[in-house]
Each structure stands twice: as structure tokens, then as C-alpha cells.
Design a protein around this motif. Sequence first.
Motif, PDB file in Angstrom:
ATOM      1  N   HIS A 101      -2.299   6.783  -4.653  1.00  0.00           N
ATOM      2  CA  HIS A 101      -2.085   7.245  -3.293  1.00  0.00           C
ATOM      3  C   HIS A 101      -2.074   8.765  -3.216  1.00  0.00           C
ATOM      4  O   HIS A 101      -1.459   9.460  -4.029  1.00  0.00           O
ATOM      5  CB  HIS A 101      -0.753   6.692  -2.765  1.00  0.00           C
ATOM      6  N   TRP A 153      -2.545   6.781   5.370  1.00  0.00           N
ATOM      7  CA  TRP A 153      -3.912   7.245   5.559  1.00  0.00           C
ATOM      8  C   TRP A 153      -3.957   8.349   6.619  1.00  0.00           C
ATOM      9  O   TRP A 153      -4.634   9.380   6.447  1.00  0.00           O
ATOM     10  CB  TRP A 153      -4.799   6.064   5.957  1.00  0.00           C
ATOM     11  N   GLY A 211       0.787  -1.217   0.000  1.00  0.00           N
ATOM     12  CA  GLY A 211       0.000   0.000   0.000  1.00  0.00           C
ATOM     13  C   GLY A 211       0.817   1.262   0.000  1.00  0.00           C
ATOM     14  O   GLY A 211       0.279   2.357  -0.068  1.00  0.00           O
ATOM     15  N   ASP A 257       3.679   2.673   5.934  1.00  0.00           N
ATOM     16  CA  ASP A 257       2.716   1.643   5.568  1.00  0.00           C
ATOM     17  C   ASP A 257       1.374   2.294   5.241  1.00  0.00           C
ATOM     18  O   ASP A 257       1.233   3.516   5.271  1.00  0.00           O
ATOM     19  CB  ASP A 257       2.573   0.600   6.691  1.00  0.00           C
ATOM     20  N   ARG A 258       0.379   1.469   4.931  1.00  0.00           N
ATOM     21  CA  ARG A 258      -0.927   1.991   4.510  1.00  0.00           C
ATOM     22  C   ARG A 258      -1.598   2.814   5.610  1.00  0.00           C
ATOM     23  O   ARG A 258      -2.200   3.854   5.341  1.00  0.00           O
ATOM     24  CB  ARG A 258      -1.838   0.825   4.103  1.00  0.00           C
TER      25      ARG A 258
END
Length: 235
Positions: A230, A214, A23, A209-210
Motif C-alpha cells: 500500500h 486510493w 485492503g 478502506d481501499r
Amino acid sequence: MALTFDPATVRPLIPALAPAAAGVAHGREAPCLTLLGGSRLIDRLLHTLEQLGLGAPIVLAPAPALAALRQALPSAVQVRGVEGDRCAALREGLAATDAPLLLIHDAERALTPRSVIEQVLGALTADVDAVVPVTAVTDSVKAVRSDGLHNVDRESLATLQSPRLLRRELLEQVLAAPADGTDEIQLALAHGAQVRAVPGSHAGAAIVDRLSLWQAQISLGLARDTSHRHGLARS
């Protein structure tokens, strides 16, 4: 920002050592190449450093990310390949410059506010060997002992962030002596160095990381990525 030294004597060393995660950076290369709001993370960091009038940055990258970083970054940015741990990377950085002051800024902490970096630079005085931004520990911390778990006073704890400003002589000393651990600030403290802490920012958390991507999108007011591209901004 009132400095006691010429900012051009500070050479930024940018370790880009975090492994790729699902991700982030499409699962390959380096997390700092991830797009956030239309800009790569490392480009955001380099832009912030450029505004401060520091020396040309040196990016330190392992073999899997080396070619991608060299292709992505302008020719003025030196990208050097490294093998081994963080200490090995910093030794490579030292070999690439004779600057008296080194500003070590992890590439994954690209959203560190300019104000934090200015505080780090402004806190170096004649009686200080190194400066690091810190944030308070908010989670409950327990010490594991033979008689069970015990509470640890969070007031005595802090989380280290980037950037770290160190005098060249100190960094050379801590990297030359065998020691446990690879964090240059912890090694400096073990050598009895005078390390000053300044307030950090939660915006300076590592994006690796994802989940952390976020969280960064939310902090910047960007739309959550649901289309496999992204860092999409709201239209």
C-alpha cells in the motif's frame, strides 16, 4: 498562529477506533497503521502534531489493535486500551491526563493539513467552549417525511472533521451525562456549549478502506497500489 494559551497545555487524544477493512492494514489491526507513501498514517499524524509543540499524545485503541499500535509507536506515545464506544474511549483519555484542553483527532484522519489544526487552535477564545473544522455538504440531501421526500438546504449543513478542541470541563460534562449519540461535538451542542466552526479540508477525510486509501494516494500524487503493497510512491 496566535494563541491565547500555551500549546503545551493541549493534550492530543487520538482515537484509533475504526475497524480494519479489506485492503487497509492488510485486513487486520487498525487502518491508521496502513502505509501511505512509505509512512504509516498514524506516523504522519504524530509528526504534524509534534511540529505544533503540543503535549504528548495519547492513543486510544480497542483490544484488536492495541498490541500492534504499542509495537509500532515510540515509547513516548502512550497507547491505552479501551472497551466500548467513542465516549468510553474519551473517558479513558480524560483519566490519563489532567490537561485543561483536549485536542481530539481521529487517527484515520491523518492527512489533515497542519494549517487546519492551527486554525482550530487559534479559534479558541474566552467566549468559546469548543472548536471544530467543517466542510460543506455537496451531495443532494433529502428529508424523509410522511408526505414524501423534501429538499434540504445544503447551506445549513456541514460535515464535522478532526481535530476537535474542547475545554476539559465541557468534555467531562458531556461524557458524564447520559445522552443519545456518541459524537462529542453533537453532545456539546446539546448542552448549549459555544462551539466555533473553522474551515476544514477534504484532505482530512477518514482513510478506512481501499477506496479512501486510493483517494489519498491520488491526492498526494502517489502511484495507485496494484502490487498489494500500500502507498507505493512513483520512482
